[in-house]
Scaffold this active site. Structure first.
Site, PDB file in Angstrom:
ATOM      1  N   GLU A  92       8.248   5.569  -6.402  1.00 52.36           N
ATOM      2  CA  GLU A  92       7.887   4.601  -7.436  1.00 52.36           C
ATOM      3  C   GLU A  92       7.010   5.225  -8.521  1.00 52.36           C
ATOM      4  O   GLU A  92       7.212   4.990  -9.703  1.00 52.36           O
ATOM      5  CB  GLU A  92       7.144   3.433  -6.767  1.00 52.36           C
ATOM      6  CG  GLU A  92       6.526   2.416  -7.705  1.00 52.36           C
ATOM      7  CD  GLU A  92       7.544   1.471  -8.323  1.00 52.36           C
ATOM      8  OE1 GLU A  92       8.711   1.516  -7.897  1.00 52.36           O
ATOM      9  OE2 GLU A  92       7.167   0.705  -9.226  1.00 52.36           O
ATOM     10  N   ASP A  93       6.043   6.047  -8.119  1.00 54.75           N
ATOM     11  CA  ASP A  93       5.006   6.463  -9.066  1.00 54.75           C
ATOM     12  C   ASP A  93       5.080   7.915  -9.523  1.00 54.75           C
ATOM     13  O   ASP A  93       4.304   8.326 -10.370  1.00 54.75           O
ATOM     14  CB  ASP A  93       3.616   6.228  -8.451  1.00 54.75           C
ATOM     15  CG  ASP A  93       3.330   4.750  -8.229  1.00 54.75           C
ATOM     16  OD1 ASP A  93       4.033   3.939  -8.864  1.00 54.75           O
ATOM     17  OD2 ASP A  93       2.455   4.419  -7.431  1.00 54.75           O
ATOM     18  N   ASP A 155       0.912  -2.487   3.385  1.00 52.44           N
ATOM     19  CA  ASP A 155       0.609  -2.163   1.992  1.00 52.44           C
ATOM     20  C   ASP A 155      -0.142  -3.336   1.357  1.00 52.44           C
ATOM     21  O   ASP A 155      -1.181  -3.175   0.715  1.00 52.44           O
ATOM     22  CB  ASP A 155       1.950  -1.905   1.276  1.00 52.44           C
ATOM     23  CG  ASP A 155       1.780  -1.477  -0.168  1.00 52.44           C
ATOM     24  OD1 ASP A 155       0.747  -0.870  -0.489  1.00 52.44           O
ATOM     25  OD2 ASP A 155       2.700  -1.749  -0.964  1.00 52.44           O
TER      26      ASP A 155
HETATM   27 MN    MN Z   1       1.287   0.728  -2.160  1.00 51.01          MN
END
Ligand code: MN
Length: 753
Positions: A92-93, A155
């Protein structure tokens, strides 16, 4: 320069230390010791997130490490899940792809990370799409690998634990979504501890003052509770020691959120909540085969000491809950006359209760018990709901939520097979749970050999026989009788299908009618005329009515269409029936699901609600009627209007979960100039002059305007509602406190209306 280096070195140390803790925790579990791959995942994630900070200022990698720790310690998962947790934000990042992960860590971890990436939108990203859609994706991945959901919950738990560093509007969105979706989901998966923490954290951010108040009262009363616990358990210890069992007894204090919930729903103050303390007996069975018998032996022993409540024995030992929960719950009367719940469970059952279904599966692999199917069944239900395309994402959320919240009852088929059903299930729900065909042809049921209607609510232990008829068809009002998500989804799907078929048939029949009667008007105009004539809201409704023969076209319709137009032309155009208008409705519902982002308001700002603005710029929500002093938030609607909702308002909860990016943080800045209508509920002992007492307090002493006063008495108890004008929450508090100074008034509390 030096300073910078020291800082970097310190951070590196902090990271390494956190990772070392994770490894140590992992090595203390019963899992295979796959230290190498975990270390590899950590090193990979660490260099991928290098230099990135969280909003709190911490290095980013601290977050994946924390999530991995939760996955390991609090959910009890193994190395594959720990690696996936460490890697969960990499795709994702950073620039790495799922293929990169697959090449280095293999297909399983890559698949889980892929699932986590797909549902990552909307938590930290500003590109948040409708959260309902995200949640749908979340549940879809559940079918691939349940570990995706478990890691996602970990998370979310870490994000909630660190929510303080987020912007306020984000806090409401995340807290709201957590309460709406993640806590029920954790509950359904048997993660009770995590569920409780998620609820408490959400509550803490939405109602900080009330949270602090309840926490303070809990610590004030702690010594009292400790004494009660000691007094209550001392004789239990004596007797259990005699049994020669290895056991421990622990105290369980009700969570802040559940206390608040009870105060709200029962309209009682903290002091009147009597089940703050529960007691848990956890034992090691002599022999694993005997653990069930041991539970009942303990029950018999302790109910010789204290009188058990006859209606409050809950046997989750012989019939575990769908998420694997097992325990025997009894309620006993302590020496001071107070009822105390005692939960009896083995160490194994306790681990399942704390770590949820991950632990359940761990034991099952070795043990091979036969209740494997329950969670699978639930997953299948979810899948059925997902497979049925719903026009509105919010409807879908409600359907799922129904399913998440339900607790369970047990009912029997005529042959004696045991079925688990959600609480409040009706005979109709049961019919659909057996088979869609049985449900859709169901005409009634026999419960314990007595004939009952389809809407009959089932109780645990009922024996249910479903009666069917070939000629029976699904009725629209069934949607009201069905309470389970799967029955409702099935009924809605069948009705939708029938409606569509009838609409199509209606089109054809109208077409034939127009041809036969030689009507020259365009079909669209005919439909419009007939729609008006018969008062249908939409052209589709008209066509459905023609199709299902509730409207038969005859002379009246012919005259209506031929009136003033004795034309001789016979022209038949192609039929745009329904088509045009149907597309529009779909378009509309699409818009409802995905708001267009055109508003200019900066959602990161905290908006001050002044009296002047309340009269001009903002609207108080009709659903929850907030007044100054309530914990509120703003929501920007499609027209850019800001609507003020109470934070606990159910409508706001949906908005937070679905359109979180339109939530605005607000604070009150009012000075008792405007008045607002509120309702106060009162209850007490009836007496001559009580009405006078009430009006005395409100109008004379406090000089507040009463708008309506409605009181009923029954058997010496009065109960009623006062509607009055106030400036803010403090006014309400003063009024309630003053009313309660009168000994005859026992309850005085604000209600919704
Ligand atoms: Mn996370």
């Amino acid at each position: 320069m030096d300073e910078l280096n020291t800082k970097e070195i310190n951070e590196e140390e902090m990271i390494n230390q956190a990772f070392q803790e994770l490894l140590d925790d992992y090595l203390h579990t019963k899992h295979r010791k796959r230290v190498e791959i975990i270390t590899k995942a950590f090193n990979f994630a660490n260099q991928a997130h290098k230099g990135i900070k969280r909003r709190s200022g911490e290095p980013y990698i601290m977050h994946p490490i924390a999530v991995a720790k939760i996955v390991c310690n609090e959910i009890g998962l193994g190395s594959t899940s720990i690696c996936s947790a460490l890697l969960h934000d990499v795709v994702e990042d950073t620039d790495y792809t799922v293929e990169d992960i697959e090449n280095i860590f293999g297909p399983k971890i890559a698949q889980i990370v892929d699932g986590l990436t797909k549902i990552s939108g909307g938590i930290f990203g500003d590109h948040a799409s409708a959260q309902a859609e995200n949640f749908k994706k979340l549940l879809l991945t559940m079918n691939d690998d349940i570990r995706v959901i478990l890691i996602k919950i970990a998370d979310r738990l870490h994000n909630m634990r660190t929510l303080g560093s987020m912007l306020p509007n984000k806090q409401y969105k995340i807290a709201g979504e957590t309460l709406y979706i993640y806590a029920p989901l954790a509950n359904r998966l048997g993660l009770y501890k995590i569920k409780t923490e998620l609820e408490d954290l959400s509550f803490k951010y939405e109602h900080p003052e009330e949270y602090a108040e309840i926490e303070a009262k809990l610590s004030e009363t702690a010594a009292e509770r400790d004494k009660l616990f000691n007094d209550f358990t001392t004789p239990i210890h004596t007797q259990l020691d005699k049994m020669g069992l290895k056991y421990r007894i622990i105290a369980r204090v009700k969570s802040v959120y559940s206390i608040w919930n009870k105060m709200q729903t029962k309209h009682v103050p903290f002091e009147e909540i009597y089940d703050l303390l529960a007691v848990r007996i956890i034992f090691d069975p002599h022999d694993p085969e005997e653990e069930l018998n041991d539970c009942f032996d303990i029950y018999v022993t302790i109910s010789k000491i204290y009188k058990p409540h006859p209606d409050r024995l809950r046997d989750w030992v012989s019939h575990p809950k769908a998420n694997g929960y097992q325990a025997l719950h009894v309620t006993l009367m302590a020496a001071n006359g107070q009822w105390i719940e005692v939960q009896i469970r083995s160490e194994r059952m306790n681990e399942v209760a704390e770590q949820g279904f991950a632990a359940h599966w761990k034991y099952k692999e070795g043990g091979g018990s036969e209740d494997e199917g329950e969670l699978d069944k639930w997953l299948k239900t979810i899948k059925e709901i997902l497979d049925d395309p719903q026009p509105d994402a919010i409807d879908f959320l409600d359907t799922i939520k129904l399913n998440l919240f339900a607790s369970e009852i047990f009912v029997f088929t005529p042959k004696g097979d045991l079925k688990t059903m959600p609480q409040n299930s009706t005979a109709l729900d049961f019919a659909f749970s057996l088979h869609t065909d049985i449900g859709s042809h169901c005409i009634g049921a026999k419960v314990n050999h007595r004939l009952v209607p389809l809407s009959h609510k089932l109780q645990s232990g009922d024996q249910v026989e479903i009666l069917t008829s070939k000629s029976q068809r699904v009725q629209p009002q069934w949607e009201l009788f069905a309470t389970t998500a799967s029955a409702r989804a099935k009924i809605a799907a069948i009705l939708r299908k029938e409606r569509k078929a009838n609409q199509k048939l209606g089109e054809e029949m109208l077409n034939d009618f127009l041809q036969k009667e030689e009507i020259a008007l365009s079909p669209a105009i005919c439909i419009e005329k007939l729609r008006k004539m018969h008062n249908f809201h939409t052209p589709d409704e008209l066509l459905v009515a023609i199709g299902d023969k509730s409207l038969v076209l005859g002379d009246a319709e012919k005259n209506e269409l031929k009136e003033k137009r004795p034309g001789t032309w016979k022209r038949y155009l192609s039929f745009p029936f329904g088509g045009g208008s149907k597309e529009k409705t779909e378009e509309e519902s699409k818009n409802a699901g995905q708001p267009q982002e055109k508003e200019k308001i900066d959602t990161q700002e905290v908006i001050k609600l002044t009296e002047e603005d309340l009269q001009t710029k903002y609207t108080m929500a009709d659903c929850c009627h907030p007044i100054p002093g309530d914990d509120v938030l703003g929501y920007t609607d499609e027209n850019g209007q800001i609507i003020i909702h109470k934070r606990q308002c159910p409508v706001a909860a949906k908005l937070k979960s679905s359109y979180g990016n339109r939530i605005i943080a607000t604070v009150w800045d009012t000075h008792k100039q405007l008045s607002f209508l509120v309702y106060i509920y009162i209850k007490g002992i009836d007496d001559v002059g009580i009405l006078n007492d009430i009006t005395q307090v409100i109008s004379r002493q406090l000089n507040v305007n009463i708008r309506k006063l409605n009181i009923e008495t029954d058997d010496g108890i009065f109960e009623g509602k006062i509607q009055l004008w106030v400036h803010d929450v403090n006014d309400v508090k003063t009024i309630c406190n003053n009313l309660k100074k009168n000994k005859k008034i026992q309850v005085a509390t604000r209600v919704e209306g």
